[in-house]
Structures are given as structure tokens and as C-alpha cells.
Scaffold this motif. Structure first.
Motif, short mmCIF file in Angstrom:
data_model
loop_
_atom_site.label_atom_id
_atom_site.label_comp_id
_atom_site.label_asym_id
_atom_site.label_seq_id
_atom_site.Cartn_x
_atom_site.Cartn_y
_atom_site.Cartn_z
N LYS A 466 6.61 -16.72 8.76
CA LYS A 466 6.15 -17.18 10.09
C LYS A 466 5.33 -16.06 10.75
O LYS A 466 4.52 -15.39 10.07
CB LYS A 466 7.36 -17.63 10.92
N GLN A 467 5.57 -15.73 12.04
CA GLN A 467 4.70 -14.76 12.70
C GLN A 467 5.26 -13.34 12.64
O GLN A 467 4.93 -12.47 13.45
CB GLN A 467 4.45 -15.19 14.15
N SER A 468 6.08 -13.09 11.60
CA SER A 468 6.58 -11.72 11.38
C SER A 468 5.78 -10.98 10.34
O SER A 468 6.08 -9.80 10.05
CB SER A 468 8.06 -11.75 10.98
N GLY A 469 4.77 -11.63 9.76
CA GLY A 469 3.93 -10.83 8.89
C GLY A 469 3.41 -11.52 7.65
O GLY A 469 3.69 -12.69 7.39
N LEU A 470 2.64 -10.71 6.90
CA LEU A 470 2.02 -11.17 5.65
C LEU A 470 2.24 -10.09 4.61
O LEU A 470 1.99 -8.91 4.87
CB LEU A 470 0.51 -11.37 5.86
N GLY A 471 2.68 -10.48 3.42
CA GLY A 471 2.83 -9.52 2.34
C GLY A 471 4.21 -8.90 2.30
O GLY A 471 5.06 -9.15 3.16
N ARG A 472 4.42 -8.06 1.27
CA ARG A 472 5.71 -7.39 1.11
C ARG A 472 5.46 -5.91 0.81
O ARG A 472 4.47 -5.53 0.18
CB ARG A 472 6.48 -8.02 -0.06
N GLU A 473 6.37 -5.06 1.29
CA GLU A 473 6.28 -3.62 1.00
C GLU A 473 7.52 -3.20 0.24
O GLU A 473 8.60 -3.75 0.46
CB GLU A 473 6.16 -2.84 2.32
N GLY A 474 7.34 -2.23 -0.66
CA GLY A 474 8.47 -1.83 -1.49
C GLY A 474 8.64 -2.78 -2.68
O GLY A 474 7.90 -3.76 -2.82
#
Ligand SMILES: NC(=O)C1=CN([C@@H]2O[C@H](COP(=O)(O)OP(=O)(O)OC[C@H]3O[C@@H](n4cnc5c(N)ncnc54)[C@H](OP(=O)(O)O)[C@@H]3O)[C@@H](O)[C@H]2O)C=CC1
Ligand SMILES: O=C(O)[C@H](O)CS(=O)(=O)O
Length: 492
Positions: A466-474
Motif C-alpha cells: 500500500k502507501q508504505s513503499g515500493l521494493g524490498r531491502e535486505g
């Protein structure tokens, strides 16, 4: 004559890690005309450093240097890049105490948390050093007898990153490490409140063997100008941002003009749910670590605490007892659990959510006031009787404010928990296996903590929906955001 840096420098084994220059293309520079901005200690209000206030021209120079150095860096083998990243990790850990002191001095978190964050940031560098050797392509059986198909993975080129003040080390490591591992070059613009951690990390990266230009740190008060340069400069092919959803939207709009690849780690509004079959003592400990880590200033903090009616009073009593034992203080002093908030407007946000909740019927169980230590300190606060009509149900508090919501049953709490534009992290405590499976599948979030309040690790994909972001880190996924996929079809 003693200057503003003397006291902090005297606390460091390596005073040269307290840096008042920006790193641009392998050179430590001042800003044109000597412009600087102050870095202050949020616990004491004193100026601890003055760093260059760069303009867009200097930021463009850093981008030019990144562009000029990136191809040679990408031409090294993954193994060679891995060796440099491993050395950077080792230097960060060797200087963990100095990096932690710098972080607490500029951000305020307790020294123990700063040490933990340095290790967390270094873990991303170690992880992606290893991943540098595993950027695999693929071959695909040809679609015709005389065709051969391969898929290459190649570095996207120059990446630019904008990071917040709440994790001044780990948020940079979590972006720079995969970028360098993939063979990209990186220009980092740290938050104006906390540039010292980034500058010290860059110094150690230089010592680890990161070539000139491959990693620059541009310090500036002009956040908007930096963002525009990153989005408008044709040499930049990737933008990565951690911060508020509001700013994330601005950057996405700006990046659209160049159809730039973006990673966004944005705001949250984490529900923390305690079912009536939960281990209440474990749930209290989970709520403490999830709500009050970094004084509640993390995007994955519990923002709403939902407790099933049958255990509501028992949980509230236990939580209040645990919170009552927490010590507010200067992060550099032993025994401090909660430091200052980053700036006065952060305290104002806590007061706004508290006053709104009380005005709408909530009752203060503990806290609810400032602290004699100063205007940026606030007592850890719990209110009962929270309802979805309150601001805290919809907005991220980003401070030591824990509202307890009462709920009837699973369907009720799932509906309330999902009723938000955010979808970063969520947590719940239960022991019935079927319930655990049903609830983890029903919650609309990128990350779920089941019977735990702390989920952050370099080995797992961090990110939201939703509006917490795009993509993944780690995780093994994190490097993909710095790679382009190339399909090759060969006539044989
Ligand atoms: N997801 C997360 O981890 C974080 C979420 N937040 C959320 O954001 C709220 C506000 O915190 P805040 O620190 O103000 O977060 P912001 O999103 O305002 O700031 C985050 C970073 O973005 C920079 N920035 C601000 N405006 C722009 C712009 N127009 N273009 C480019 N960069 C910009 C800031 O620079 P500078 O600080 O120098 O102005 C900072 O480096 C918090 O209450 C919390 O809800 C905040 C931090 C982290
Ligand atoms: O931005 C944040 O709040 C961090 O991503 C949280 S964590 O990764 O340190 O948990």
C-alpha cells in the motif's frame, strides 16, 4: 582555543571520524563560499559540528564522479567487490564504539541502541558483500532450433539515496551495500539532523578500498534541491528513499520525468495485536521493544496496540508496570532507555496525538507529560480507551505514545488493523495455530511479527505494501533493485 567539536572529538578513539567535510568524487570538500549548517545534540542542544551546506552544482559534481567511476567498479569481479565490502564491514565493527558515540551525539538514541544499529548496518554490508558473488543470470531453452536465449544481470549505473535521521547508519548501509555489491556507484544525501554517521561511514569505506567517486556523501540543508538534482540529472538511473510517505510521493512524481527506478521505504502505522490466548508477559516485552525502540521513532514501531477484551485490563496493568521502569535520559549516559526526540516538532506530534485522544475519551494510564530534562524529552505514555476516531488510529505518532484499543474478536481486529493507507509492519501474539495462520494471511502488511516485537534483520526482505513503499531491502531480494535484466537472443 577549544572549538565546538572538542568535547565530542575527545570521546573518540579516532577523532578523525568526526568529519566536517563532504565527500565528493574522492575529495573531502567544503561548500562553495564556505557555507555550513550546524549539527546539534538533541539531548543538550549544543552544536557538535558544522558541515558543508552544498548546492546543486556540488551535488552534480558528485554525480559526475559516480558516473565516471562506476564502469571500472562494475568491471571488477564480484569477488573483488566482496573483498572491499567485507573490509568495510570489518572497519565499521572495529570502530563500532566511535560510530555509536557519533550517532548518539547527533540523533539522541541510547548508546546501547547506537551500538546495535552500527552492528545492524555492518550486517547489511557483510550480507551484500556475500551477495556480490551471487549475481546470477540464466539460460532459457530457445524458442526455435537456431535461437539461443540468455538473461544477463547488470548494474543499473549511478544510484542516489536520501535517508532519514532515525537510523543514520543502517539506512545508508542498507542502500549503499547492495548498490556497490551490484557494481553501481552511489551518491548519498543524509538527513540534515544526522550527517556525521554517514561521513564517518564514508571515511571507513574509503579506507576499505572503495574507489574515489564510487561512494560520495553530499551534505546539504536543501533537501528539496538535492532531491530535484537526483531526479533531474540524466546520469542518475536509480533513486532510493527512506522517510515519510508524503516526501516519497514528491520524489516519485519528480522521478517519473526520467522514468527512474525507485525504491521507497515509507511511513507505517503498525498494529500490535494481543489475543486472549497470548502469553501476556511475552506480549508486554514485545510491545516494549516494538513501541519504544529509538523512543518510538521507527517506521516499524507499534503505533496502535489492540488487546482482546478478556485480557485487556491484565495486559494494560503489566505494560504500565514495565513502562514505569523505563528511564528517560541523555543517550550518552549509562542506564538510559529513552533519549530525547529528534526535534521539538516531534514532541509536538506526540502531544497532539495525546491531547486528541484524551479529548475523545482516552484515559492516561502512565506518562502524559514532558520531562524536566528538557523540551525534547517526553515521558513514555500509555492511554486506555483508544478508538478509531482518534488521530493516532490514522497517523504515525513517531514517539513514545502507546494507545490501547479494546477489541471483541478476530474479524473485528483484522478489520481495524487493515483500516489504514499504510502496510509496512504488523505484530500479533497468539498461541492457537489455526488462528496464527489465519491472522498472518489476513493482515495487509509487508512484514508480520508473530509472537515477536522485533523483526528487523539483513537476511529478510524489509518493505511495505500500500502507501508504505515500493521494493524490498535486505535478503537475497535486496540487490535486485540495483540490477537491470538484459535478455539476449542469439541466432546460431
Ligand atoms: N519510513 C521511515 O523509516 C521514516 C518515516 N518517517 C516519517 O516521516 C515523518 C516526518 O519525519 P521526517 O524526518 O520529517 O521525514 P521526512 O520524510 O520529511 O525526511 C526524510 C528525509 O527526506 C528529506 N526530505 C524532506 N523533504 C524532501 C524533499 N522535498 N525532497 C527530497 N528530500 C526531502 C529529509 O531531509 P531533511 O531532514 O534534511 O529535511 C530527510 O533526509 C515521521 O514522523 C515519520 O512518520 C520519518 C523518518 C523515517
Ligand atoms: O526506518 C526505520 O524505521 C527502520 O527501517 C526500522 S529498522 O529497519 O531499524 O527496524
Amino acid at each position: 582555543m577549544l572549538d565546538h567539536t572538542t568535547h565530542l572529538a575527545s570521546m573518540l578513539k579516532r577523532p578523525d571520524l568526526l568529519i566536517e567535510r563532504a565527500l565528493v568524487g574522492g575529495e573531502w570538500i567544503e561548500a562553495e563560499g564556505g557555507r555550513t549548517f550546524d549539527v546539534t545534540n538533541p539531548a543538550r542542544g549544543d552544536v557538535i559540528a558544522r558541515v558543508p551546506d552544498l548546492g546543486r552544482a556540488e551535488i552534480a559534481r558528485a554525480i559526475d564522479a559516480a558516473h565516471a567511476s562506476q564502469k571500472a567498479w562494475a568491471a571488477r569481479t564480484g569477488k573483488e567487490r566482496a573483498r572491499v565490502l567485507r573490509r568495510w564491514h570489518d572497519l565499521m565493527m572495529e570502530h563500532q564504539e566511535d560510530l555509536a558515540v557519533l550517532m548518539t551525539a547527533e540523533q539522541g538514541k541510547p548508546l546501547a541502541e547506537s551500538r546495535g544499529e552500527v552492528a545492524y548496518g555492518a550486517a547489511y554490508v557483510e550480507w551484500f558483500g556475500e551477495e556480490a558473488k551471487r549475481v546470477y543470470g540464466e539460460t532459457i531453452p530457445g524458442h526455435m532450433p537456431d535461437k539461443r536465449i540468455t538473461v544477463l544481470k547488470q548494474p543499473i549505473g549511478v544510484a542516489a539515496g536520501i535517508t532519514p535521521w532515525n537510523f543514520p547508519n543502517a539506512m545508508i548501509a542498507r542502500k549503499v551495500a547492495p548498490a556497490l555489491a551490484a557494481g553501481c556507484a552511489f551518491v548519498s544525501r543524509p538527513a540534515s539532523q544526522t550527517p556525521l554517521s554517514a561521513l564517518a561511514m564514508a571515511k571507513l569505506a574509503e579506507e576499505a578500498g572503495v574507489p574515489a567517486g564510487v561512494f560520495s556523501v553530499v551534505t546539504t540543508m536543501d533537501a528539496s534541491g538535492a532531491g530535484k538534482e537526483f531526479c533531474e540529472n540524466s546520469k542518475v538511473r536509480k533513486l532510493t528513499f527512506t522517510g515519510s510517505t508524503e516526501v516519497g510521493r514528491i520524489l516519485l512524481r519528480q522521478a517519473a520525468d526520467q522514468v527512474m527506478k525507485c525504491s521507497m521505504e515509507l511511513g507505517g502505522n503498525a498494529p500490535f495485536i494481543v489475543f486472549d490466548d497470548a502469553d501476556l508477559d511475552a506480549a508486554v516485552q514485545g510491545a516494549i521493544v516494538s513501541k519504544f525502540r529509538n523512543n518510538g521513532q521507527t517506521c516499524v514501531c507499534a503505533n496502535r496496540i489492540y488487546v482482546q477484551a478478556g485480557v485487556y485490563d491484565a495486559f494494560a496493568t503489566k505494560l504500565a508496570e514495565a513502562v514505569g521502569r523505563m528511564k528517560v535520559g541523555d543517550g550518552l549516559e549509562a542506564g538510559t532507555d529513552l533519549g530525547p526526540l529528534i526535534e521539538p516538532k516531534a514532541v509536538a506530534k506526540v502531544r497532539e496525538h495525546l491531547e486528541d485522544a484524551v479529548a475523545k475519551g482516552a484515559k492516561v494510564l502512565t506518562g502524559g507529560h514532558g520531562d524536566p530534562l528538557g523540551e525534547q524529552f517526553f515521558a513514555p505514555t500509555i492511554v486506555t480507551g483508544a478508538t478509531r476516531e482518534m488521530k493516532v488510529a490514522r497517523e504515525e505518532t513517531f514517539g513514545p505514545f502507546a494507545p490501547l484499543f479494546r477489541f471483541a474478536d478476530e474479524a473485528d481486529v483484522i478489520e481495524q488493523a487493515n483500516d489504514t493507507i499504510f502496510g509496512l509492519a504488523c505484530y500479533f501474539y497468539a498461541r492457537d495455530l489455526s488462528r496464527v495462520i489465519r491472522v498472518q494471511e489476513a493482515l495487509e502488511y509487508g512484514m508480520v511479527g508473530v509472537n515477536t516485537g522485533i523483526i528487523s534483520t539483513e537476511v529478510a526482505p524489509f518493505g511495505g505494501v500500500k502507501q508504505s513503499g515500493l521494493g524490498r531491502e535486505g535478503s537475497r531480494h535486496g540487490i535486485e533493485d540495483y540490477l537491470e535484466m538484459k535478455y539476449v537472443c542469439t541466432q546460431v
